[in-house]
Design an enzyme around this catalytic site. Structure first.
Site, PDB file in Angstrom:
ATOM      1  N   HIS A  47       0.785  -1.101  -0.050  1.00  0.00           N
ATOM      2  CA  HIS A  47      -0.114  -0.111  -0.076  1.00  0.00           C
ATOM      3  C   HIS A  47       0.872   1.192   0.108  1.00  0.00           C
ATOM      4  O   HIS A  47       0.340   2.242  -0.854  1.00  0.00           O
ATOM      5  CB  HIS A  47      -0.988   0.024   1.307  1.00  0.00           C
ATOM      6  CG  HIS A  47      -1.752   1.176   1.438  1.00  0.00           C
ATOM      7  ND1 HIS A  47      -1.578   1.867   2.268  1.00  0.00           N
ATOM      8  CD2 HIS A  47      -2.946   1.424   0.637  1.00  0.00           C
ATOM      9  CE1 HIS A  47      -2.421   3.107   2.303  1.00  0.00           C
ATOM     10  NE2 HIS A  47      -3.412   2.911   1.024  1.00  0.00           N
ATOM     11  N   GLU A  50       2.398   1.982  -3.590  1.00  0.00           N
ATOM     12  CA  GLU A  50       1.349   2.537  -4.124  1.00  0.00           C
ATOM     13  C   GLU A  50       0.949   4.174  -4.010  1.00  0.00           C
ATOM     14  O   GLU A  50       1.056   4.700  -4.971  1.00  0.00           O
ATOM     15  CB  GLU A  50      -0.293   1.874  -4.067  1.00  0.00           C
ATOM     16  CG  GLU A  50      -1.294   2.570  -4.610  1.00  0.00           C
ATOM     17  CD  GLU A  50      -2.622   2.832  -3.786  1.00  0.00           C
ATOM     18  OE1 GLU A  50      -2.942   3.800  -3.589  1.00  0.00           O
ATOM     19  OE2 GLU A  50      -2.930   1.848  -3.039  1.00  0.00           O
ATOM     20  N   HIS A  51       1.104   4.575  -2.808  1.00  0.00           N
ATOM     21  CA  HIS A  51       1.186   5.786  -2.510  1.00  0.00           C
ATOM     22  C   HIS A  51       2.516   6.573  -3.187  1.00  0.00           C
ATOM     23  O   HIS A  51       2.322   7.714  -3.758  1.00  0.00           O
ATOM     24  CB  HIS A  51       1.092   6.192  -1.189  1.00  0.00           C
ATOM     25  CG  HIS A  51      -0.219   6.117  -0.369  1.00  0.00           C
ATOM     26  ND1 HIS A  51      -0.857   7.117   0.124  1.00  0.00           N
ATOM     27  CD2 HIS A  51      -1.103   5.030  -0.474  1.00  0.00           C
ATOM     28  CE1 HIS A  51      -2.014   6.841   0.669  1.00  0.00           C
ATOM     29  NE2 HIS A  51      -2.175   5.712   0.091  1.00  0.00           N
ATOM     30  N   GLU A 127      -4.393   7.497   7.701  1.00  0.00           N
ATOM     31  CA  GLU A 127      -5.293   6.902   7.344  1.00  0.00           C
ATOM     32  C   GLU A 127      -5.516   5.646   7.949  1.00  0.00           C
ATOM     33  O   GLU A 127      -7.012   5.076   8.014  1.00  0.00           O
ATOM     34  CB  GLU A 127      -5.053   6.298   6.007  1.00  0.00           C
ATOM     35  CG  GLU A 127      -6.004   5.678   4.880  1.00  0.00           C
ATOM     36  CD  GLU A 127      -5.200   5.131   3.539  1.00  0.00           C
ATOM     37  OE1 GLU A 127      -6.055   4.569   2.765  1.00  0.00           O
ATOM     38  OE2 GLU A 127      -4.034   5.412   3.413  1.00  0.00           O
TER      39      GLU A 127
END
Length: 432
Positions: A47, A50-51, A127
């Protein structure tokens, strides 16, 4: 289907579906790798990667990436799941070369700058905090952790504050070199796209991708365990998730499980919605779902209700599961098939939905599945197959329960397990 497939000399697979009546194109890169491909000390890195892909390359700053795609009215985004990661864009047809160039840039030349990494870690920590504050999000993470206890497939995709804080650019590059290789990647476009021109653009811009992984990719075989995880919180409603081991994508009963989930809780006409909400008024939200993975699956029922309604809600849900193992009407099967067919056809009217559908089918089955073939598979599902499947799913496997909120009145898992194996228990409890 007007679908064309080309495997480039680099090993990269390019798939397009031309929709000549459109003015736009949805395109992206799908990687057969997600959070499940992390090692023990990489929890959350898929994840994070991806950022970080949008935070600057050798040719573009993070601001350049955002401005260049938005200067032409385009959109750019990404997503990480348990078994896949995707980077995608939507632009007008004249700007496809720009979108290809940006996607290739972020996937082959990202710099993973230390300062950008520090800032993005902070964003992801927020998040994680937001997810922990959202009961109808966190309940699914807790459920997966219980169903696949101690395994990578059961870990939250976002990672933990501790793991995220510790990641380095070297770790990100290591995960990238192990998983982002041409034998695991698919470049897909749908809309006003010319296949030949698109293949040429992809071949030129993605030439730097490695063909084979630097080390063997990680993929631990899933072992469904089941269990019970509860979190008593001072909330207005209780979130409840009861589930069982479902079917993997390639198993015979996969499509049968999709139909069963639709019949039980796929819409306002479904059994659970009608009985639990409309007839008894025990909750404001209830639905069933079936998730497939490469080697396992989850069949679940999610409900949101007041804590005082839990003693009546659970027995009624279990009673509906038992009824599904005893009788299902042909009309219910026909309605579920009609809903799936409508979803397939409506999806074909959206280039973004169509590109995602093609990419998933390529990763799972190695080819796009024509709608007539999909409907033919569904046509072979009978009432006998569905009741047999329901019996095996709900009464021959260990359940998993996840609950968050005012759950003091929720029965112990042992009682729920007993109810699943004791005819008549559910109706008595609901009536009492």
């Amino acid at each position: 289907m007007n679908v064309e497939i080309t495997r480039l000399s680099s090993g990269l697979t390019v798939v397009t579906e031309t929709m000549p009546h459109l003015e736009s194109v949805a395109l992206g890169v799908w990687i057969k790798s997600g959070s499940r491909n992390e090692t023990e000390d990489e929890h959350g890195i898929a994840h994070l990667l991806e950022h970080m892909a949008f935070k600057g390359t050798a040719r573009r700053s993070a601001r350049d990436i955002a401005e260049e795609i938005e200067n032409v009215g385009g959109e750019l985004n990404a997503a990480t799941s348990t078994e896949t990661t995707s980077y995608y864009a939507r632009v007008l047809k004249d700007h496809v070369p720009l979108a290809v160039d940006i996607l290739a840039d972020i996937l082959t030349e990202s710099e993973f700058d230390e300062e950008e990494l520090r800032r993005e870690k902070h964003v992801i920590l927020q998040e994680i905090g937001a997810a922990n504050d959202t009961p109808d999000d966190i309940i699914f993470d807790r459920f997966s952790e219980a169903a696949y206890r101690g395994q990578t497939i059961g870990r939250p995709i976002l990672g933990t504050p501790e793991t995220v804080k510790g990641f380095t650019p070297a770790q990100i590059r290591n995960y990238l070199s192990r998983n982002y290789t041409t034998d695991r990647m698919f470049v897909v476009a749908a809309g006003a796209v010319d296949h030949g021109a698109f293949c040429k653009q992809v071949e030129e811009r993605f030439a730097r991708l490695p063909r084979t992984p630097s080390t063997t990719p990680v993929l631990e075989t899933a072992r469904y365990i089941g269990g019970d995880v509860r979190e008593d919180r001072d909330l207005m409603d209780a979130q409840l998730l009861i589930g069982f081991e479902g079917k993997a994508y390639h198993m015979r009963d996969f499509y049968c499980s999709q139909i069963l989930a639709n019949i039980l809780g796929g819409g306002m006409s479904s059994r659970l919605f009608q009985e639990v909400r409309e007839h008894r008024g025990l909750c404001y939200s209830v639905y069933a779902f079936h998730w497939g993975f490469s080697d396992t699956g989850i069949f679940g029922i999610h409900a949101a209700t007041g804590g005082d309604d839990l003693p009546n809600l659970v027995p009624v849900v279990i009673d509906e599961l038992r009824k599904a193992s005893e009788t299902i009407d042909q009309q219910e099967i026909d309605r579920a098939r009609a809903q799936i067919r409508a979803q397939l056809l409506m999806g074909q009217e959206s280039p973004a939905a169509r590109a995602g559908q093609i990419a998933r089918q390529m990763m799972l089955y190695g080819r796009p599945i024509p709608n007539p073939e999909m409907m033919e598979r569904l046509a072979g599902i009978t009432t006998e197959r569905l009741t047999d499947l329901a019996g095996r799913l709900f009464f021959d496997t260990v359940p998993t329960l996840s609950a968050v909120g005012p759950i003091e009145q929720l029965a112990p898992l042992a009682d729920i397990t007993t109810a699943l194996s004791s005819p008549g228990f559910q109706t008595k409890k609901a009536a009492g």
